[in-house]
Design a protein around this motif. Sequence first.
Motif, PDB file in Angstrom:
ATOM      1  N   ASP A  24     -20.857 -16.702   8.409  1.00 17.26           N
ATOM      2  CA  ASP A  24     -20.825 -18.120   8.757  1.00 17.26           C
ATOM      3  C   ASP A  24     -19.807 -18.867   7.884  1.00 17.26           C
ATOM      4  OD1 ASP A  24     -22.007 -18.330   6.295  1.00 17.26           O
ATOM      5  OD2 ASP A  24     -23.994 -18.840   7.050  1.00 17.26           O
ATOM      6  N   CYS A  25     -19.673 -20.174   8.141  1.00 21.41           N
ATOM      7  CA  CYS A  25     -18.660 -20.975   7.460  1.00 21.41           C
ATOM      8  C   CYS A  25     -18.844 -20.953   5.934  1.00 21.41           C
ATOM      9  CB  CYS A  25     -18.708 -22.411   7.963  1.00 21.41           C
ATOM     10  SG  CYS A  25     -18.289 -22.558   9.713  1.00 21.41           S
ATOM     11  N   LYS A  26     -20.085 -21.139   5.491  1.00 22.87           N
ATOM     12  CA  LYS A  26     -20.329 -21.169   4.039  1.00 22.87           C
ATOM     13  C   LYS A  26     -19.886 -19.876   3.372  1.00 22.87           C
ATOM     14  CE  LYS A  26     -23.426 -24.307   2.118  1.00 22.87           C
ATOM     15  NZ  LYS A  26     -24.670 -24.608   1.418  1.00 22.87           N
TER      16      LYS A  26
ATOM     17  N   ARG B 124     -11.530 -12.809  11.774  1.00 23.30           N
ATOM     18  CA  ARG B 124     -12.148 -13.002  13.086  1.00 23.30           C
ATOM     19  C   ARG B 124     -12.806 -14.373  13.161  1.00 23.30           C
ATOM     20  NH1 ARG B 124     -16.455  -9.064  14.596  1.00 23.30           N
ATOM     21  NH2 ARG B 124     -15.255  -7.734  13.213  1.00 23.30           N
ATOM     22  N   HIS B 125     -13.464 -14.779  12.058  1.00 23.86           N
ATOM     23  CA  HIS B 125     -14.100 -16.093  12.029  1.00 23.86           C
ATOM     24  C   HIS B 125     -13.045 -17.209  12.166  1.00 23.86           C
ATOM     25  CE1 HIS B 125     -17.234 -19.028  10.719  1.00 23.86           C
ATOM     26  NE2 HIS B 125     -16.166 -19.686  10.275  1.00 23.86           N
ATOM     27  N   LEU B 126     -11.941 -17.022  11.478  1.00 22.99           N
ATOM     28  CA  LEU B 126     -10.895 -18.055  11.481  1.00 22.99           C
ATOM     29  C   LEU B 126     -10.291 -18.271  12.875  1.00 22.99           C
ATOM     30  CD1 LEU B 126      -9.033 -17.164   8.149  1.00 22.99           C
ATOM     31  CD2 LEU B 126     -10.419 -19.210   8.579  1.00 22.99           C
TER      32      LEU B 126
ATOM     33  N   THR C 204     -11.731 -18.464  15.586  1.00 20.33           N
ATOM     34  CA  THR C 204     -12.498 -19.358  16.450  1.00 20.33           C
ATOM     35  C   THR C 204     -13.008 -20.601  15.731  1.00 20.33           C
ATOM     36  OG1 THR C 204     -14.459 -18.059  15.968  1.00 20.33           O
ATOM     37  CG2 THR C 204     -13.267 -17.517  17.992  1.00 20.33           C
ATOM     38  N   CYS C 205     -12.875 -20.636  14.405  1.00 17.01           N
ATOM     39  CA  CYS C 205     -13.431 -21.786  13.680  1.00 17.01           C
ATOM     40  C   CYS C 205     -12.321 -22.700  13.172  1.00 17.01           C
ATOM     41  CB  CYS C 205     -14.322 -21.332  12.530  1.00 17.01           C
ATOM     42  SG  CYS C 205     -15.068 -22.728  11.672  1.00 17.01           S
ATOM     43  N   GLU C 206     -12.214 -23.815  13.804  1.00 19.30           N
ATOM     44  CA  GLU C 206     -11.188 -24.803  13.470  1.00 19.30           C
ATOM     45  C   GLU C 206     -11.409 -25.362  12.056  1.00 19.30           C
ATOM     46  OE1 GLU C 206      -7.840 -27.203  14.721  1.00 19.30           O
ATOM     47  OE2 GLU C 206      -8.748 -25.332  15.429  1.00 19.30           O
ATOM     48  N   ILE C 207     -12.682 -25.562  11.729  1.00 19.28           N
ATOM     49  CA  ILE C 207     -13.009 -26.144  10.420  1.00 19.28           C
ATOM     50  C   ILE C 207     -12.571 -25.226   9.286  1.00 19.28           C
ATOM     51  CG2 ILE C 207     -14.936 -26.764   8.905  1.00 19.28           C
ATOM     52  CD1 ILE C 207     -16.343 -27.858  11.448  1.00 19.28           C
ATOM     53  N   CYS C 208     -12.941 -23.974   9.361  1.00 20.33           N
ATOM     54  CA  CYS C 208     -12.573 -23.046   8.289  1.00 20.33           C
ATOM     55  C   CYS C 208     -11.061 -22.834   8.219  1.00 20.33           C
ATOM     56  CB  CYS C 208     -13.298 -21.711   8.446  1.00 20.33           C
ATOM     57  SG  CYS C 208     -15.029 -21.831   7.948  1.00 20.33           S
ATOM     58  N   SER C 209     -10.399 -22.822   9.368  1.00 15.60           N
ATOM     59  CA  SER C 209      -8.939 -22.683   9.336  1.00 15.60           C
ATOM     60  C   SER C 209      -8.315 -23.867   8.609  1.00 15.60           C
ATOM     61  CB  SER C 209      -8.332 -22.649  10.736  1.00 15.60           C
ATOM     62  OG  SER C 209      -9.049 -21.794  11.551  1.00 15.60           O
TER      63      SER C 209
HETATM   64 ZN   LIG Z   1     -16.156 -21.669   9.948  1.00 14.60          ZN
END
Ligand SMILES: [Zn+2]
Lengths: 82, 210
Positions: A4-6, A30-32, A34-39
Amino acid sequence: MKIDCKHVWQHISAYIDGDVDAVLRAEIDRHLETCEICSAVLDSTRNVVVLMADDRVFELPAGFSDRLHARLDHDLALNEGS
Amino acid sequence: MGMVSNPASEAECIRRILAGERHLFHELIRPCERPIYFLLSSLLRNDTEAEDAAQETVIKVFRNLHLFRGDSQFRTWVLSIARNEGLGRLRKNETRREDSLDALTDGEAGDFTPAILTSWREVPTETLERQELGSLLRKAIEALPEIYRNVVLLRDIEEMDVRETAAVLGISEGAVKVRLHRARALLQRDLAPKLKAFAPKRGKLFGWAR
Ligand SMILES: [Zn+2]
């Protein structure tokens, strides 16, 4: 395993330094995707790191080196006789 | 800093200085000037005192050059002397801020929530005035607790590796990594919103290579 993000944030510094193992790196990548916030968090953290390394951002005070070497010359001369 | 000194020529230079060619010391110390100053300015938080302490450090290095054993990098040894000089001055200075006491210890869990700004992805460095940018960064770094400030200074500003940073600060490599992570997270949280404010009024954006 899905992360997850955390979890991503915990490893951002190591990720930037290339200090995460291949499995974790693949998970984060892989998370990055699809996750705009983490990118965005990764990009901005990396920007901060890049800016800090820029010699133009952290400059010595004007004349610092000249004053240092002048004082050094003075000290070297004082000790010449000893 | 890009200047990577060659240990062999460094050792030769030191040998010649000790044999009497004192003027060579100017060149020996030159690559260390920047990290000496910034380490001291990070410890002392005062430009004038940092410069004075930097000069003292360099003179101490010169006077103690015969004590350098070559079992560590010369720069690492020099920076340890700079750090001791800085700590000595802090001890003398009664009005110093006890900020290292309010810093989190490494064992403590510190979850830092980053600034979440999906619209800020790029820093328009080319259009930023350096001084303005520099002062924002310096302020953010000065606001860090000392244990984080020193690590970020050596790792990210002077671009030393984890091992040398650990050696200069007398902490483990693991502690360097943990502190660096927290420092970067704090800086991101502090700086991202401020740097974002620069973007719209400056026109053209420059992206970073990923
Ligand atoms: Zn994230």
